[in-house]
Scaffold this active site. Structure first.
Site, PDB file in Angstrom:
ATOM      1  CD  GLN A   1      40.322 106.953 112.726  1.00 25.36           C
ATOM      2  OE1 GLN A   1      41.179 107.690 112.159  1.00 25.36           O
ATOM      3  NE2 GLN A   1      38.943 106.501 113.021  1.00 25.36           N
TER       4      GLN A   1
ATOM      5  CD  GLU B   1      39.464 103.810 106.406  1.00 28.69           C
ATOM      6  OE1 GLU B   1      39.878 104.403 106.015  1.00 28.69           O
ATOM      7  OE2 GLU B   1      38.344 103.892 107.091  1.00 28.69           O
TER       8      GLU B   1
ATOM      9  CB  SER C   1      39.155 113.490 111.075  1.00 28.85           C
ATOM     10  OG  SER C   1      37.737 112.039 110.719  1.00 28.85           O
TER      11      SER C   1
ATOM     12  CG  ASN D   1      27.799 106.472 102.359  1.00 29.73           C
ATOM     13  OD1 ASN D   1      29.404 105.514 103.004  1.00 29.73           O
ATOM     14  ND2 ASN D   1      26.365 105.414 102.560  1.00 29.73           N
ATOM     15  CD  GLU D   2      26.243 112.161 102.424  1.00 24.52           C
ATOM     16  OE1 GLU D   2      27.592 111.859 102.635  1.00 24.52           O
ATOM     17  OE2 GLU D   2      25.397 111.872 101.955  1.00 24.52           O
TER      18      GLU D   2
ATOM     19  CB  SER E   1      37.124 104.515 115.263  1.00 21.13           C
ATOM     20  OG  SER E   1      37.367 104.753 113.932  1.00 21.13           O
TER      21      SER E   1
END
Lengths: 380, 334
Positions: free
Chosen positions: A126, A245, A129, A361-362, A161
């Site tokens: 992928q 995802e 970012s 997670n934020e 990744s």
């Protein structure tokens, strides 16, 4: 009526998967997926799975799958991880790109891309970012410029990744500058990591292994046939992928149940120490809760409900569960806990990344608060 | 495989929710806390009319046959509305009294809501009756049927053996019971009664937590500081997101435990539902600030209940032990 039992046909499917795995799962673990040697071994394993149609059970038969529904996929995953089978090198492509192609791709793209993805012949990375675009992904600046028969892409992607050893990649590029909102003017593209103009610089993760890479792109030619959906519609298309995802299919409950059962065995082998009792119990219960939560979500999905933002709770839960589980295992290993070669060390390093990738997670907690609880938007 | 309440089950909980919403349960809780049981008894009758106590009782004794899933769904609503009284104990009593002579004598009254039961069990796990001292019985002053479980069997208690003890949740009126009295059976189904009681507590705790979350979400949406609703602050959002996540992952454990009725599954559900409810209580108190810390504000009714349920019917470590003992026996299969 609430019914947790599987149909006889699904149990038959389970038995078939279990028997196949018992006969084929390698007896000695492969080298790490994040090494050249391990990557090749894992790629070969995908080929072995694919030869008997076990690599992508939920896909249609024409692309190498078994047309297995969601419930059978969950059953397969339970059996797969319980059997101690290797990690899945094709995961990025299978869980992120493939669902996008099923929803937004053309017939020609599916026929061209999916079969080689199913066999592991082509492994996908992928490319979301960028150095300045992480949680705020829509601020990305890598661009796609129109050229004869396609696009020229340039810029820098990072934290890609699998890219150190993978063959192709997919991601978002800015095809129309100066749009009113940053989410507009983005295009979803697939490209070859060995094309002229691509430089891959592997990045060592915390344990030094090149689990991801930076991609430097300099006027890389991407033919029109590798654009997914309409140019400029990339954000909407990618978000349907991101929904997948974070949703049901990124991390199956079977994986955590298998880890939790291994943790109970580790605890037993260490003489059931009291200091770890609560954490071992909580890991086991957490894995079971995740399994049941997933069955409930799958039941709603099968009745036609869209799952949407609840997948953000899911991501927070499994990523924290996985980390707590591995932390407990390392503590149980005592002095060996710091070794890099135990059965738990690589899993621990991998689990450390869970709360960060696929939407930190934020960000997921913001989504839970705003979209599920209806709290007002505010400054982050 | 269909791990969801069906339309009929959803309609049942919705009607219970509507009935309880109209019942001004906070006023009932406050009456009950003062030892005034009239409004609580009236509400109890309506809960019985809705069929809740019949969900643990065979048809021949006036019940609806055992329906643990429906019972759990009902107890989520009872917890959500902070209904006071020995609800869980009445369910456990119904299981303890399942043998014919006692069943015919007592179960119809429990199903009809004319009797409220409480149970004093020995301290220690599994109502096993090997310890000597009896635990205090919930609402021994209000109960009309007082049971004591000892090593020798199930007794009809002769009555309260002392005054009501003050509790942190004032609506939970713990009372010592005298074990001496008529022996009803020498071998009551101790473990099954414990499993049903614990399942009911798990569901009740889930409901308590959901109510705490709802009330707090509403509060932080309207309370403004620095010119904006405090619910727009990320620190507030994340605390509530975590409370919701814990509750929503406890919910399937409760439903799964009601489906399997395996003691280890019920213990796991009880542990996690109570933890999630207590986490929601802590978040609720913190985010309400000082107003939440007052007895006068209705939030306190749920805050104190969440704390009490954590250790009622099996403290956290007891539940974890059951889960791990079961796991060490070998994998239960996927």
């Amino acid at each position: 009526m609430v019914d947790l039992s599987h149909s006889p046909a699904d149990e038959e499917f389970r038995a078939e998967a279990r028997a196949w795995l018992a006969a084929h799962v390698p007896r000695t673990p492969f080298p790490s997926l994040e090494t050249a040697e391990g990557f090749a071994a894992h790629r070969g394993w995908e080929g072995e799975l694919a030869a008997d149609r076990w690599s992508v059970v939920s896909w249609p038969k024409e692309y190498g799958g078994r047309d297995a529904g969601l419930l059978r996929w969950l059953v397969f995953e339970e059996e797969y991880w319980a059997a101690g089978a290797p990690g899945r090198v094709g995961q990025n492509g299978v869980s992120l790109l493939a669902p996008t192609l099923f929803e937004h791709g053309t017939q020609e793209q599916r026929a061209r891309v999916l079969p080689s993805m199913a066999t592991g012949e082509v492994v996908w990375a992928q490319a979301w970012s960028e150095p300045e675009a992480g949680s705020d992904l829509a601020s990305l600046t890598s661009r796609a410029v129109r050229t004869d028969g396609g696009w020229l892409i340039s810029g820098q992607k990072t934290w890609s990744s699998r890219a150190a050893f993978a063959d192709r990649a997919f991601g978002l590029f800015r095809s129309a500058p100066d749009t009113p909102r940053p989410h507009q003017g983005l295009t979803y593209l697939m490209f070859d990591l060995r094309a002229p103009g691509v430089t891959v610089r592997p990045i060592g993760r915390l344990d030094g292994r090149p689990a991801f890479a930076e991609l430097f792109l300099d006027d890389v030619f991407v033919p029109d046939e590798d654009v997914i959906g309409e140019p400029g519609q990339g954000w909407r298309i990618a978000m349907s992928t991101a929904g997948e995802e974070r949703g049901l299919t990124l991390r199956s409950p079977g994986r955590f149940l298998a880890s939790a059962h291994r943790l109970v065995e580790l605890w037993r082998s260490r003489g059931c120490p009291e200091h770890a009792r609560a954490r071992v119990a909580d890991a086991l219960i957490g894995a079971r809760a995740y399994q049941l939560f997933t069955y409930a979500a799958a039941s709603r999905f099968l009745e036609g409900e869209r799952l949407g933002p609840e997948s953000s709770m899911n991501k927070v839960f499994w990523s924290e569960l996985d980390l707590a589980l591995h932390e407990t295992a390392l503590d149980l290993l005592e002095e060996d806990g710091e070794s890099a070669d135990t059965a738990w060390s690589e899993g621990y390093v991998f689990a450390l990344a869970g709360p960060i990738y696929a939407g930190a997670n934020e960000i997921q907690r913001d989504i839970v608060a705003e979209r599920l609880l209806g709290l007002p938007k505010g400054r982050r | 495989m269909r791990f969801l309440p069906d339309a009929e089950q959803r309609a049942f909980t919705a009607s219970l929710h509507a009935m309880l919403s109209a019942a001004d349960t906070p006023a009932v809780v406050r009456d009950w806390s003062r030892g005034d049981h009239a409004s609580g008894r009236a509400l109890w009758s309506r809960i019985a009319e809705a069929g809740v106590f019949g969900l643990a009782v065979p048809q021949e004794y006036g019940g609806l046959e055992p329906h643990p899933v429906e019972l759990a769904l009902a107890f989520v609503e009872l917890g959500r509305h902070a209904v006071p009284g020995p609800l869980v104990e009445t369910v456990a009593a119904a299981v303890l009294l399942e043998d014919p002579p006692s069943a015919g004598r007592f179960l119809p009254g429990l199903v009809a809501g004319t009797d409220l039961a409480t149970v004093a069990a020995p301290a220690g796990p599994a109502l096993d009756g090997h310890a000597s001292a009896l635990r205090l019985a919930l609402d021994g002053d209000a109960a009309t049927l007082r049971l004591a479980v000892t090593a020798d069997g199930l007794y009809l208690s002769t009555g309260a053996a002392g005054p009501v003890r003050r509790c942190l949740d004032p609506a939970r009126r713990l009372t010592p019971l005298a074990p001496q009295g008529e022996l009803l059976t020498a071998d009551p189904p101790r473990e099954r009664a414990l499993t049903w009681g614990r399942l009911a507590v798990a569901a009740q705790a889930l409901g308590v937590g959901l109510a705490l979350l709802d009330r707090t979400v509403a509060y932080v949406g309207q309370r403004t500081q620095f010119g904006v609703p405090i619910g727009s602050f990320q620190a507030v959002k994340h605390r509530l997101a975590d409370a919701m996540t814990a509750l929503e992952f406890a919910r399937p454990l409760v439903l799964g435990a009601a489906t399997s009725l395996r003691p280890a599954d019920v213990a796991a559900a009880k542990l996690k539902a109570c933890e999630a409810a207590y986490g929601a209580a802590r978040a609720a108190l913190q985010l309400h600030g000082a107003i939440g810390y007052t007895a006068e504000f209705d939030l306190s009714l749920w805050l104190t209940r969440a704390r009490a349920l954590r250790t009622a019917w099996g403290a956290p470590e007891e539940c974890r032990k059951l889960v791990l003992d079961d796991a060490l026996k070998g994998p239960a299969g996927p």
